[in-house]
Motif scaffolding. Structure first.
Motif, PDB file in Angstrom:
ATOM      1  N   LYS A   1      -2.340   5.619 -48.674  1.00 30.67           N
ATOM      2  CA  LYS A   1      -3.542   5.377 -47.891  1.00 30.67           C
ATOM      3  C   LYS A   1      -4.536   6.498 -48.155  1.00 30.67           C
ATOM      4  CE  LYS A   1      -0.991   2.847 -44.370  1.00 30.67           C
ATOM      5  NZ  LYS A   1      -0.617   2.735 -42.947  1.00 30.67           N
ATOM      6  N   VAL A   2      -5.655   6.100 -48.718  1.00 22.79           N
ATOM      7  CA  VAL A   2      -6.665   7.079 -49.145  1.00 22.79           C
ATOM      8  C   VAL A   2      -7.969   6.765 -48.436  1.00 22.79           C
ATOM      9  CG1 VAL A   2      -7.922   8.031 -51.107  1.00 22.79           C
ATOM     10  CG2 VAL A   2      -5.522   7.337 -51.375  1.00 22.79           C
ATOM     11  N   CYS A   3      -8.633   7.777 -47.953  1.00 22.89           N
ATOM     12  CA  CYS A   3      -9.940   7.615 -47.337  1.00 22.89           C
ATOM     13  C   CYS A   3     -10.972   7.352 -48.427  1.00 22.89           C
ATOM     14  CB  CYS A   3     -10.305   8.879 -46.549  1.00 22.89           C
ATOM     15  SG  CYS A   3     -11.960   8.836 -45.824  1.00 22.89           S
ATOM     16  N   GLU A   4     -11.777   6.334 -48.238  1.00 24.23           N
ATOM     17  CA  GLU A   4     -12.744   5.963 -49.273  1.00 24.23           C
ATOM     18  C   GLU A   4     -13.933   6.926 -49.351  1.00 24.23           C
ATOM     19  OE1 GLU A   4     -15.392   2.761 -46.685  1.00 24.23           O
ATOM     20  OE2 GLU A   4     -14.155   2.061 -48.349  1.00 24.23           O
TER      21      GLU A   4
ATOM     22  N   ASP B   1     -13.748  10.680 -48.767  1.00 24.32           N
ATOM     23  CA  ASP B   1     -13.367  11.914 -49.474  1.00 24.32           C
ATOM     24  C   ASP B   1     -12.250  11.685 -50.494  1.00 24.32           C
ATOM     25  OD1 ASP B   1     -11.189  11.502 -47.865  1.00 24.32           O
ATOM     26  OD2 ASP B   1     -11.600  13.210 -46.546  1.00 24.32           O
ATOM     27  N   GLU B   2     -11.754  10.436 -50.583  1.00 22.97           N
ATOM     28  CA  GLU B   2     -10.727  10.070 -51.551  1.00 22.97           C
ATOM     29  C   GLU B   2      -9.476  10.936 -51.425  1.00 22.97           C
ATOM     30  OE1 GLU B   2     -12.407  10.085 -55.450  1.00 22.97           O
ATOM     31  OE2 GLU B   2     -13.716   8.370 -55.060  1.00 22.97           O
ATOM     32  N   GLU B   3      -9.172  11.331 -50.199  1.00 23.96           N
ATOM     33  CA  GLU B   3      -7.963  12.107 -49.952  1.00 23.96           C
ATOM     34  C   GLU B   3      -6.938  11.233 -49.228  1.00 23.96           C
ATOM     35  OE1 GLU B   3      -8.804  15.628 -47.843  1.00 23.96           O
ATOM     36  OE2 GLU B   3     -10.027  16.536 -49.439  1.00 23.96           O
ATOM     37  N   GLU B   4      -5.665  11.502 -49.490  1.00 20.22           N
ATOM     38  CA  GLU B   4      -4.589  10.748 -48.842  1.00 20.22           C
ATOM     39  C   GLU B   4      -4.513  11.129 -47.373  1.00 20.22           C
ATOM     40  OE1 GLU B   4       0.228   9.876 -49.350  1.00 20.22           O
ATOM     41  OE2 GLU B   4      -0.853  11.099 -50.826  1.00 20.22           O
TER      42      GLU B   4
END
Length: 370
Positions: free
Chosen positions: A46-49, A51-54
């Motif tokens: 699951k990655v935040c769209e 900051d592209e961090e998990e």
């Protein structure tokens, strides 16, 4: 069995503490996704769209997406503050016949277990009341973030609850049925009924998932390094050309599967028996002696009287006319034959008389000359 929800059944002023337990389990074989190159498992992160961090589970909340794409955050406190009386209660709203519930509404099934010793008495009371009334209870309850509709019924000595879809969640079957009007003949319905009777009833406990067993056998063979022969595909029958013939073949196949003789073979047995039956002999009438006229006439008269009695009144007048015509014809024939006989007798007697007179004249002449 592990409970998935704790609450109470609200039965008028009676509250019955219960536990909710899943009544079904899934036995299907599940597969994992792997990388074909090296066989490694494929996992999702699951990655935040933004900051592209998990992101971990503790950092994940819920929100409602508006029509314009904006997110409206909703917390568990917001949902918990809603005035929902069924949040921890299965509220019975009515008792109805089981036939009034559309099977299309049936969803997941649960067992309701009495939670604690004090709950045993009211639990048994509700169970026995449902048994005696032969009805089911309609109830509302909240589970997994939404209010649901349920049906309570008795299974053996346990109260079971079926989750029901709301009436507005059932789609209309409009446009599903065949559009052209189809006429079904009585003979086709009779064959369909015969097929249904031949198939008969079945013990549901004897039914099992053949595909799941085949998959498990395939997995076991792969694990042992064995090869599995592909099963022969059964014919689907293709396009049905003659519905009656297809039904007849289905009835025959169903009877053979149950060890019964097909109807076609039973129907052919009388023909075989008639072919092997002795043939009656016919005796010619020419070799028989003629019976007396009086007895024959009496028998003929008796037969005529019986046949005339069997015929309706409307056919008696033509019969009389026919009898009169036949009588007239027979009398005419007899008179004609008697006349002919008389002529023959006259013709025979005439030469005899002439011969006698000639003899007398010759004898008288001889006397005169002497």
């Amino acid at each position: 069995m592990r409970s998935i929800w704790n609450g109470a059944i609200s039965f008028g002023l009676v509250s019955i503490p219960i536990k909710l337990v899943n009544a079904t389990e899934n036995h299907s074989v599940s597969f994992r996704q792997i990388h074909l190159t090296d066989g490694g498992r494929i996992r999702y992160r699951k990655v935040c769209e933004i900051d592209e961090e998990e992101v971990g589970p503790a950092e994940i909340g819920k929100a409602y997406e508006d029509a314009d794409g904006s997110m409206i955050p909703i917390t568990d406190e917001d949902l918990g503050s809603l005035p929902l009386p069924t949040a921890k209660t299965i509220e019975i709203v009515a008792f109805v016949p089981a036939a009034s519930i559309d099977p299309l509404q049936m969803d997941a099934a649960y067992y309701l277990s009495a939670n604690g010793v004090p709950a045993a008495k009211p639990y048994t009371l509700l169970r026995e009341a449902l048994k005696r009334s032969e009805k089911v209870a309609l109830a509302k309850y909240a589970l997994r973030g939404r209010e649901r509709l349920g049906m309570l019924r008795v299974v053996d000595d346990v109260i079971a609850m079926h989750g029901l879809l709301w009436p507005d969640e059932i789609r209309s079957p409009e446009g599903i049925a065949p559009e052209p009007e189809v006429t079904v003949r009585e003979a086709e319905l009779d064959l369909a009924d015969a097929l249904m009777d031949t198939l008969g009833e079945v013990d549901t406990d004897a039914l099992h998932d053949d595909y799941r067993e085949a998959v498990e056998e395939l997995v076991a063979a792969k694990a042992e390094g064995r090869s599995v022969e592909p099963a022969e595909a059964e014919g689907t029958g293709g396009k049905v050309i003659d519905l009656v013939a297809a039904l007849e073949n289905s009835v025959r196949a169903a009877k053979e599967a149950r060890g019964e003789e097909p109807a076609a073979e039973t129907a052919e047995e009388p023909e075989e028996e008639s072919a092997n039956a002795p043939v009656a002999k016919v005796t010619s009438l020419t070799g028989r002696k003629k019976s007396g006229g009086t007895g024959a006439k009496k028998k003929a008269a008796a037969t005529t009287g019986r046949s005339a009695a069997k015929k309706p009144a409307a056919s008696r007048a033509p019969a009389k006319k026919t009898a009169a015509r036949s009588t007239a014809k027979s009398s005419a024939k007899s008179s004609a034959s008697s006349a002919a006989s008389a002529k023959k007798t006259t013709a025979k007697s005439a030469p005899k008389a002439g011969a006698k007179s000639t003899t007398k004249k010759a004898s008288s002449r001889k006397r005169a000359s002497a």
